[in-house]
Design a protein around this motif. Structure first.
Motif, PDB file in Angstrom:
ATOM      1  N   GLY A 236      -1.106 -11.784  -5.212  1.00 24.76           N
ATOM      2  CA  GLY A 236      -0.502 -10.694  -6.024  1.00 24.76           C
ATOM      3  C   GLY A 236      -0.951  -9.432  -5.858  1.00 24.76           C
ATOM      4  N   GLY A 237      -2.623  -9.112  -5.806  1.00 25.23           N
ATOM      5  CA  GLY A 237      -3.074  -7.799  -5.782  1.00 25.23           C
ATOM      6  C   GLY A 237      -2.889  -7.334  -4.410  1.00 25.23           C
ATOM      7  N   LEU A 238      -2.813  -8.244  -3.247  1.00 25.91           N
ATOM      8  CA  LEU A 238      -2.655  -7.748  -1.790  1.00 25.91           C
ATOM      9  C   LEU A 238      -1.224  -7.185  -1.865  1.00 25.91           C
ATOM     10  CD1 LEU A 238      -3.061  -7.606   1.075  1.00 25.91           C
ATOM     11  CD2 LEU A 238      -2.625  -9.888   1.416  1.00 25.91           C
ATOM     12  N   MET A 239      -0.341  -7.875  -2.425  1.00 27.05           N
ATOM     13  CA  MET A 239       1.096  -7.495  -2.194  1.00 27.05           C
ATOM     14  C   MET A 239       1.526  -6.150  -3.178  1.00 27.05           C
ATOM     15  SD  MET A 239       3.335 -10.785  -2.182  1.00 27.05           S
ATOM     16  CE  MET A 239       4.581 -10.304  -1.120  1.00 27.05           C
ATOM     17  N   ASP A 240       0.643  -5.983  -4.213  1.00 31.61           N
ATOM     18  CA  ASP A 240       0.720  -4.752  -5.049  1.00 31.61           C
ATOM     19  C   ASP A 240       0.332  -3.606  -3.961  1.00 31.61           C
ATOM     20  OD1 ASP A 240       1.781  -5.847  -7.422  1.00 31.61           O
ATOM     21  OD2 ASP A 240      -0.222  -6.130  -8.075  1.00 31.61           O
ATOM     22  N   ARG A 241      -0.603  -3.823  -3.239  1.00 30.58           N
ATOM     23  CA  ARG A 241      -0.942  -2.885  -2.341  1.00 30.58           C
ATOM     24  C   ARG A 241      -0.242  -2.436  -1.323  1.00 30.58           C
ATOM     25  NH1 ARG A 241      -6.136  -5.564  -3.404  1.00 30.58           N
ATOM     26  NH2 ARG A 241      -5.855  -6.761  -1.346  1.00 30.58           N
ATOM     27  N   LEU A 242       0.448  -3.559  -0.737  1.00 31.59           N
ATOM     28  CA  LEU A 242       1.405  -3.426   0.333  1.00 31.59           C
ATOM     29  C   LEU A 242       2.719  -2.793   0.104  1.00 31.59           C
ATOM     30  CD1 LEU A 242       0.697  -6.910   2.247  1.00 31.59           C
ATOM     31  CD2 LEU A 242      -0.082  -4.284   3.110  1.00 31.59           C
TER      32      LEU A 242
END
Length: 929
Positions: free
Chosen positions: A217-223
């Motif tokens: 979830g954190g990675l997709m928030d950054r992407l």
């Protein structure tokens, strides 16, 4: 059934568990006994092998027994320990059995108890813990709590809220199905004290899964940007907590929410990628299948282990195992096996809508897509297959979707045809690629994320355009379970009939092809002497070999010849010659013509088609429940908390909504951190679902008695979802952003606005009439509308007459306004020289003004109107102290029965065409005398 015993066992297991969801007590036992007797009768009459009947009976008995055992254990032990736990302050110790969800100023998690206050040993009961954070800094402390941690929480035990409106969401039942009976409300992160005990090994795998989901979830928030992150997390990883509510509503209205559920499509993509990776690394077929099987449980847990994800992963694991052993069965067996495993693991899943839709749609696709493909008049096979899948999925999901969600959009099928392939084969792979590549190297994943974002723009634009066609959105009243069961029974009968027609048509086509082939070969035999001579020698040898036998000699296709007589010798391909010569038979003698359907068969087919058409039409009318089937008028005082909302249904099926509730917020500007992702909004969360459930397709009028937030808060959502013919208000404006936004939406939607004043009457139809008693005057044409901050004294007061019964609805009018109305009503009675001036008063039901405030419902008011019953619309534990004890005392002295939405929930009055008045309440507590 005998051909697919596993499917029959799964169906009976599901039926045995479902019986206790619909019936209870002796009724449930009678239904189960009837099912067992039916199986016995089938075995006795030879319709089913006895062994299979015994197996199916055992399935029903075991499933119902397991369900009864699970329900018997699903009880709380806290009342036996604490007496009445509701509202009691306790200190609970235990371990977290879920991740912690931090949303605004609220942190929630589930706690398995080990100790409760002075009770050192407590059976492992689960609590839902809700921690109201006091400061923004406490969010970090709440985020540090993890699954498996041992903590002590000090807070107040509360019973979860039950449904307070007919057909409303029952939070208490929802938690009970998950084994939770109590909530524990705590204030401040300091109320949760970690004990520092080591995490048990059994909790570590799930704790690791929680961490991985958080990282994804954190990675997709950054992407992704803010607009796309929540959507892509739901699509790719099943993380739906951050999904934009407006996006979800748009997908739900078009029947596209299944895209956001992890299902067979997602699993199929993962399996394909894993098998291709196995080929790239030159793994053996068996090793690739083993690794893919092992990855399925991990993927299921990473995506949230929803019923649809569990079903898809289980089916895939079974299919891969059978493929490894070269014993792969058909899809229906895989579906049945996964259903058995899931229901045996958790019998309560039979009540889960996701479980129901997943299995019904999958079974429909397996069984009905070939039939749909055969009848679709489309020449291109690929397009025909896509259409067959989409139509079948729509048909199979429609009854359950209407039962739970009460809506269907006529553009749902085109939306699914356009968006499902695009999202499935373009957006979903791009999203998965962005996660994998982004985990390896951020800039690489950003390229895939940018491409997915561009695709999302197309998706959101298309859904907005399709959703804007609101006139194609239909709403269905709550149907009974029998209506849903009838739909699938009719669907099965229709499928059997269509399949039989298809088989007859196929048989006729094959016969015609054989007939034409025989004619062609006969002509070749007639005009080719060489072929004829070879056939004569062949038949002579066959006749010699037969000796004196008289039975037919079987040829390649079942033809034969007799030893003697004049019957024709049948050749391999239908040609023949007579026994006594070489003259070939004519086509009329040698070829068997295809038999044309008998006229009686055609008549039977037409009769079956007519019967099915009538049954489907009756089913449709039953579901739509048109107004002419029910002439009962209704006045429904909805429970919307501390606010007003009254839904009126006339005897001819017209609807008027008076006020729309609303939540008053006291949050300061510097407390934006408290805002939640999907805050409770009475219109979207309560009113709109209730109106859909009541079968409201349009509102003839939306009446706003005044413009305070607790009366107009839900009106915006109502205008968004329903066609409103007229908006009636008190002729003033309130200087608030909410009121401005509401009127702007009404004007954009083309809603007619009317300022209400005393003396206005509106005959809604032949059964109902509204009369305005207040406010006293209205501005003339062309005058500006007054801006009034204090709205209570400008409340619209309506007198509703329904089949002769009278309901007085005064909004939040206070004593001065009440006195003015009584004065004018008295003068009016005197001027009309009434023999009995009191005839102007006398009503059946009074809505107490201003939620039971002491500034309303005066003694003069009650003396004039003499209400038989009164309804107070008020929220539980409200900060205003409503209803005031003096108001309750005045109602008691007036001999008026009093009902309250905080105690009784929704209070509904039904008026029959003959004037009979009935009342029912959602929460059956006694009236206040």
């Amino acid at each position: 059934m005998a051909r697919r015993p596993l499917v029959a066992v799964a169906g009976c297991w599901a039926a045995g568990g479902a019986v206790l969801s619909v019936w209870e007590g002796w009724t449930a036992l009678a239904v189960l006994a009837g099912m067992l007797l039916l199986l016995s009768a089938c075995a006795y009459l030879g319709r089913m092998p006895p062994k299979l009947a015994i197996l199916l009976g055992l399935s029903i008995a075991l499933a119902s027994g397991e369900r009864a055992w699970v329900e018997a254990r699903n009880v709380s032990v806290l009342p036996s320990l604490l007496g009445d736990p509701d509202g009691r302050q306790v200190e609970a110790s235990g371990r977290l059995v879920s991740p912690v969800d931090v949303d605004g100023d609220l942190a929630t998690f589930r706690l398995r108890l080990s100790r409760l206050s002075e009770h050192p040993v407590v059976p492992k009961e689960k609590l839902l813990v809700r921690v109201r954070l006091a400061a923004e800094e406490e969010k970090r402390a709440a985020a540090s709590w993890k699954r498996g941690d041992a903590v002590t929480v000090a807070g107040e035990l509360r019973l979860p809220n039950e449904a307070s409106n007919f057909g409303g969401f029952d939070y208490r039942s929802y938690l009970k199905r998950q084994g939770i009976h109590w909530t524990l409300s705590a204030r401040g992160a300091a109320s949760v004290v970690p004990l520092g005990e080591p995490v048990p090994w059994s909790a570590k795998p799930l704790r690791w899964i929680d961490e991985m989901r958080s990282r994804i979830g954190g990675l997709m928030d950054r992407l992704y940007g803010e607009e796309d992150a929540g959507y892509m997390k739901g699509l790719v990883a099943g993380i739906r907590e951050d999904l934009d509510p407006q996006q979800f509503d748009a997908f739900a209205s078009l029947g596209l929410t299944h895209i956001l559920a992890i299902s067979g499509l997602h699993v199929g993509v993962v399996v394909f990628l894993l098998l291709r990776l196995g080929a790239v690394f030159r793994l053996t077929r068996e090793r690739s299948l083993d690794l893919t099987m092992a990855a399925m449980p991990v993927y299921m847990l990473l995506t949230g282990a929803s019923p649809s994800a569990a079903r898809a992963c289980l089916m895939t694991m079974i299919a891969l195992y059978l493929a490894r052993r070269n014993r792969l069965k058909d899809g229906l067996h895989l579906l049945a096996a996964s259903a058995l495993i899931m229901l045996a693991w958790n019998p309560r899943l039979i009540e889960d809508v996701s479980f129901q839709l997943s299995f019904l749609v999958t079974a429909g696709l397996i069984l009905l897509v070939p039939i749909a493909s055969a009848y679709l008049p489309v020449r291109f096979k690929s397009l025909k297959s896509v259409l067959a899948v989409a139509i079948t999925a729509q048909i199979c999901s429609l009854p359950v979707s209407i039962f739970y969600f009460h809506q269907f959009h006529f553009l749902s099928l085109p939306a699914n045809l356009m968006l499902v392939p695009f999202i499935s084969f373009v957006v979903l792979p791009l999203g998965m690629a962005s996660v994998v590549l982004g985990a390896l190297w951020g800039p690489l994943g950003a390229y895939a994320a940018q491409a997915a974002t561009w695709c999302n723009r197309l998706t959101f634009d298309l859904t907005d355009r399709l959703q804007s066609a609101g006139f194609l959105q239909t709403y269905w009243p709550q149907p009974p379970l029998a209506w849903v069961a009838s739909a699938y029974l009719l669907l099965g009968l229709t499928a059997v009939w269509l399949k039989s027609r298809q088989n007859r048509s196929e048989a006729a086509r094959v016969m015609a092809e054989r007939h034409a082939d025989r004619l062609r070969r006969l002509e070749a035999f007639r005009f080719d002497p060489g072929i004829r001579a070879k056939r004569v020698r062949a038949y002579a040898e066959m006749a010699f070999a037969a000796h004196e036998a008289t039975r037919p000699l079987a040829a390649g296709h079942g033809e034969g010849l007799t030893q003697g007589g004049t019957r024709p010798f049948a050749a391999e391909n239908g040609e023949g010659l007579t026994q006594g010569g070489t003259q070939p038979l004519t086509p009329e003698d040698a070829a068997v013509k295809p038999t044309a359907p008998a006229p009686q068969g055609r008549r039977v087919g037409r009769l079956v088609a007519a019967i099915l058409t009538v049954l489907w039409s009756a089913w449709l009318i039953w579901g739509l429940q048109p107004a002419w089937l029910d002439r009962t008028g209704k006045v429904m005082f909805l429970d919307v908390g501390q606010g007003d909302s009254i839904l009126v249904r006339t005897g001819q099926g017209r609807f008027v909504l008076i006020d729309a509730g609303g939540t008053v917020s006291f949050r300061r500007a510097d407390e934006a951190w408290r805002e939640r992702r999907d805050p409770y909004e009475v219109g979207r969360k309560t009113l709109v679902p209730l109106l859909k459930q009541r079968g409201v397709r349009q509102l003839d009028a939306l009446v706003l008695t005044h413009l305070d937030q607790d009366h107009i808060g839900g009106a915006f959502a109502v205008l968004q979802h329903f066609r409103v013919r007229a908006l009636l208000f008190n002729g003033t404006l309130k200087p608030t952003a909410e009121a401005k936004r509401l009127f702007e939406l009404a004007l954009r939607s083309g809603v007619s606005l009317y300022a209400v004043h005393e003396g206005m009457r509106w005959a809604i139809d032949g059964t109902a009439q509204l009369e305005a008693l207040y406010p006293a005057g209205a501005g003339g044409a062309g005058e500006t509308i007054a801006v009034v901050d204090e709205q209570n004294e400008r409340s619209v007061v309506l007198l509703l007459t329904l089949y002769g019964r009278r309901f007085l609805l005064p909004g939040d009018l206070e004593k001065a306004g009440e006195t003015a109305i009584v004065t004018r009503q008295s003068e009016r009675a005197a001027s009309q020289a009434k023999a009995n001036a009191a005839d102007m008063g006398g009503i059946d039901v009074l809505k107490a003004g201003h939620h039971g405030s002491n500034t309303s419902t005066s003694a003069v008011w009650l003396m004039w109107w003499r209400p038989r019953e009164a309804v107070i619309s008020v929220g539980q534990n409200n900060v205003y102290g409503h209803p005031h004890p003096d108001v309750l005392e005045r109602l008691r002295r007036a001999g008026t029965l009093c009902f309250r939405t905080d105690l009784n929930g929704e209070i509904q009055y039904r008026v029959r065409p003959d004037g009979r008045l009935d009342r029912r309440m959602k929460l059956a507590q006694a009236a206040v005398p």
